[in-house]
Design an enzyme around this catalytic site. Sequence first.
Site, PDB file in Angstrom:
ATOM      1  N   LEU A  89      44.758  41.304  39.826  1.00  0.00           N
ATOM      2  CA  LEU A  89      44.336  40.911  38.488  1.00  0.00           C
ATOM      3  C   LEU A  89      42.962  41.526  38.268  1.00  0.00           C
ATOM      4  CD1 LEU A  89      45.267  37.097  38.342  1.00  0.00           C
ATOM      5  CD2 LEU A  89      46.563  39.032  37.442  1.00  0.00           C
ATOM      6  N   ASP A  90      42.757  42.168  37.109  1.00  0.00           N
ATOM      7  CA  ASP A  90      41.456  42.786  36.892  1.00  0.00           C
ATOM      8  C   ASP A  90      40.380  41.720  36.713  1.00  0.00           C
ATOM      9  OD1 ASP A  90      41.165  42.062  34.103  1.00  0.00           O
ATOM     10  OD2 ASP A  90      42.551  43.668  33.594  1.00  0.00           O
ATOM     11  N   ARG A  91      39.151  42.158  36.676  1.00  0.00           N
ATOM     12  CA  ARG A  91      38.013  41.233  36.694  1.00  0.00           C
ATOM     13  C   ARG A  91      38.067  40.217  35.559  1.00  0.00           C
ATOM     14  NH1 ARG A  91      31.757  42.895  35.498  1.00  0.00           N
ATOM     15  NH2 ARG A  91      30.769  40.951  36.173  1.00  0.00           N
TER      16      ARG A  91
END
Length: 235
Positions: free
Chosen positions: A102-104
């Site tokens: 999951l991206d930031r």
Amino acid sequence: MERLQKLIAAAGHCSRRAAEELIRDGRVRVNGKVVRELGTKASADDEIEIDGEPLKVPRRHRYVVLNKPEGYVTTRHDPDGRPTVYDLLYQDDAGLHPVGRLDRDTLGLLLLTNDGELTHRLTHPSFQVERAYHVCTRPWPDKRLLSRLRKGVELEDGLARPVACSIPLPDTVEVVMTEGRNREVRRMFEALGLEVLLLRRVRLGSLTLGKLKLGKARPLKPEEVSGLRALVGLE
């Protein structure tokens, strides 16, 4: 980490009591060093030898689900010093790896495990494992944009098309994908001229967060593990 004599017994070499005698007699090495203390702990990742012969310790699979907050990167170490998802885990879970990323700025469900075969099957496109996301945007997509979304959005790396698209809440679009391309969901909405205000993964295959609070992690229940493994043909 477990007591050394327990690992030796779990490997089927001898009983736990006999393993304690081996340790006392100096016949056991861990990572090249003789161990005589019965309180010594080790793991399946350590090199354990008995009388110079390597011991094959069965690896116990572990499964943890994290409700990831914004601002955390899905990596073990970040060169820019940003907080990582491992900062939210117990020390015993530090050896687990994430199933996908999951991206930031994305919240929600992140599965971590040391089960390599399950990881491969959950993330490989050929198994078509569903990932459900809740998305809040500005402006709110009208019927025309929702229709375009359902038909698929052309991105620089190919067509991205959800297998399902619905409105579960007045301000939320739910999209279900079977691919895990980099920032795919976010890029789909941005390609339609929509600013993504919130992106949350709420389901991976049969696994959901339940009542897990943001920033918290928990081990999977046996039935949750069985459900995921059955989904990809491992049970």
